[in-house]
Scaffold this motif. Sequence first.
Motif, PDB file in Angstrom:
ATOM      1  N   ASN A  80      -4.706  -1.090   7.378  1.00 17.54           N
ATOM      2  CA  ASN A  80      -6.070  -1.361   6.903  1.00 17.54           C
ATOM      3  C   ASN A  80      -7.042  -1.468   8.075  1.00 17.54           C
ATOM      4  O   ASN A  80      -8.134  -0.904   8.049  1.00 17.54           O
ATOM      5  N   ALA A  81      -6.617  -2.206   9.110  1.00 21.81           N
ATOM      6  CA  ALA A  81      -7.477  -2.376  10.292  1.00 21.81           C
ATOM      7  C   ALA A  81      -7.718  -1.022  10.964  1.00 21.81           C
ATOM      8  O   ALA A  81      -8.824  -0.711  11.399  1.00 21.81           O
ATOM      9  N   MET A  88      -7.560   2.037   9.571  1.00 20.66           N
ATOM     10  CA  MET A  88      -8.387   2.944   8.781  1.00 20.66           C
ATOM     11  C   MET A  88      -9.855   2.531   8.863  1.00 20.66           C
ATOM     12  O   MET A  88     -10.740   3.380   8.959  1.00 20.66           O
ATOM     13  N   SER A  89     -10.129   1.229   8.836  1.00 19.69           N
ATOM     14  CA  SER A  89     -11.532   0.822   8.870  1.00 19.69           C
ATOM     15  C   SER A  89     -12.118   1.108  10.255  1.00 19.69           C
ATOM     16  O   SER A  89     -13.275   1.491  10.378  1.00 19.69           O
ATOM     17  N   GLU A 134       0.923  -3.385   6.693  1.00 15.91           N
ATOM     18  CA  GLU A 134      -0.185  -3.039   5.806  1.00 15.91           C
ATOM     19  C   GLU A 134      -1.521  -3.462   6.416  1.00 15.91           C
ATOM     20  O   GLU A 134      -2.504  -2.711   6.409  1.00 15.91           O
ATOM     21  N   GLN A 135      -1.497  -4.669   6.995  1.00 19.19           N
ATOM     22  CA  GLN A 135      -2.688  -5.190   7.667  1.00 19.19           C
ATOM     23  C   GLN A 135      -3.106  -4.246   8.799  1.00 19.19           C
ATOM     24  O   GLN A 135      -4.283  -3.958   8.992  1.00 19.19           O
ATOM     25  N   ASN A 167       0.833  -1.189   0.000  1.00 15.01           N
ATOM     26  CA  ASN A 167       0.000   0.000   0.000  1.00 15.01           C
ATOM     27  C   ASN A 167       0.879   1.255   0.000  1.00 15.01           C
ATOM     28  O   ASN A 167       1.826   1.330   0.765  1.00 15.01           O
ATOM     29  N   GLN A 212      -1.154   6.002   3.674  1.00 13.15           N
ATOM     30  CA  GLN A 212      -2.348   6.803   3.878  1.00 13.15           C
ATOM     31  C   GLN A 212      -1.935   8.051   4.626  1.00 13.15           C
ATOM     32  O   GLN A 212      -0.898   8.066   5.271  1.00 13.15           O
TER      33      GLN A 212
END
Lengths: 342, 175
Positions: free
Chosen positions: B162-163, B165-166, B158-159, B13, B16
Amino acid sequence: MLVLGIESSCDETGVALYEMGSDGTGTLLGHALHSQIAMHREYGGVVPELASRDHIRRTVPLLRQALADCGRTLEQVDAIAYTQGPGLAGALLVGAAFAEGLATALGKPTVPLHHLEGHLLSPLLSASPPRFPFVALLVSGGHTQIMRVSGVGQYELLGETLDDAAGEAFDKTAKLLGLGYPGGPALARLAEGGKPGAVVFPRPMLHSGDLDFSFSGLKTAVLTYVRGKELDEQARADVCRGIQDAIVDVLVTKALAAVKKTGMQQLVVAGGVGANRELRRRLNAKAVKARIQVYYPELEFCTDNGAMIALAGALRLAAGAQAKAAGPIAIRPRWPLSELTL
Amino acid sequence: MPDHSESAAQSLNPGQSLLLANEAATQALGTALAQAAGPGLVIYLEGDLGAGKTTLVRALLRALGHTGPVKSPTYALVEVYKLSSLYLYHFDFYRFESPEEFVDAGLDDYFRQGALCLVEWPDKAAGFVPPPDLVLAFRFRDDDGRDLQLQPHSPGGEQCVNALMSRLSSDAGPC
């Protein structure tokens, strides 16, 4: 009883000899210290401040120097005290291994000690020492704590910093003002030329009702104030004054509150920030009004040193603590002072 | 020294960014990170003095149930927290004058224990501190806020992003 003290918990290597007479009066016979400052003067360059290897290089020459200063020999030493923690594991290991090894060779016992106990007791090295019990304000680059000291080995934590230490607040705000690091002493010097009240920073937790501190917010307050401003010399001094007054104000208020709360008559100020002139001036003024005595260690014993370790070892033994058989090496890099007993 | 390779980062990714308007926003991020980050992850926290690095760590520790003080590790170099089954090591190499001091201080051992490692001022130990799974970089904005760049450097990192941001987007939704 002759006690050899060894300090190696962080940046300074210290070795000292303290003799406790049978009548309970003690004398510091000799002490030798290797600090960053001396190292820079000697070699004219920067040497890694935290190197455990540096403690290894320094300990034997310092021991020789301390012995030579007072004309004693190793065979005359009755016990070896050393800093067992808290501190940097690698640095602590050097002092602990050295002390246990030497004690084994000499057939003498050891006294593993808590580093902060040395600081708390360090004012007892001065010519007119405080008597137990007293309240201690311990302020340095790494610590900001208020303790009730009832006797040797009897310490109760009354309050502490929840984030940055007071010395750290000095050093980091100094860095923000471009005074280098650690710039606490430089900031204090500039503050002397600053106008009181020209710049006012918040006093965190001043009225929190407890004896805890918080200094981390001061960095942001200073950043917000200086951002986008062109500060001339006077303005910079005013900012320094504002920072120092904020820190000192909280320290003085909480220390006096601790004295009042415990009903004690004596306040001991230990640690590197205890050398700050404004802190001393303000505390001394308040002490007169509150009718209490304030004690400070000699300036050379404000920072880490071997003398306070030799002293603490001798005081512990005199108070009936058992020395340990030399040999096994165990350090305690994390060690709350509250877990300490005689 | 493990290879901190560009090629590994390239497949990940691109990162962000978040706007942290105030201290409360930094704290909310710390709370969310407590759920998103797990054992074995090495997270670098970059940014100048007063940017909010320790504020983030404090919120993270609070969310994990730590109630005591969260002291700045500047002096001690590392503060150790044991939170039920998780070990969390909070490092700060601000005082290093040379990166070798990382080795001299014996700190490399801490990174081999599967703990969650949060590292302030990693550049002061460059070449010796193990590479990050995730870098969180704070930058001052003109309006008192902070821009935060989140850059993963491993699949684990990356995981975590993602966790994170969600979790943040669900927290921000209507309740």
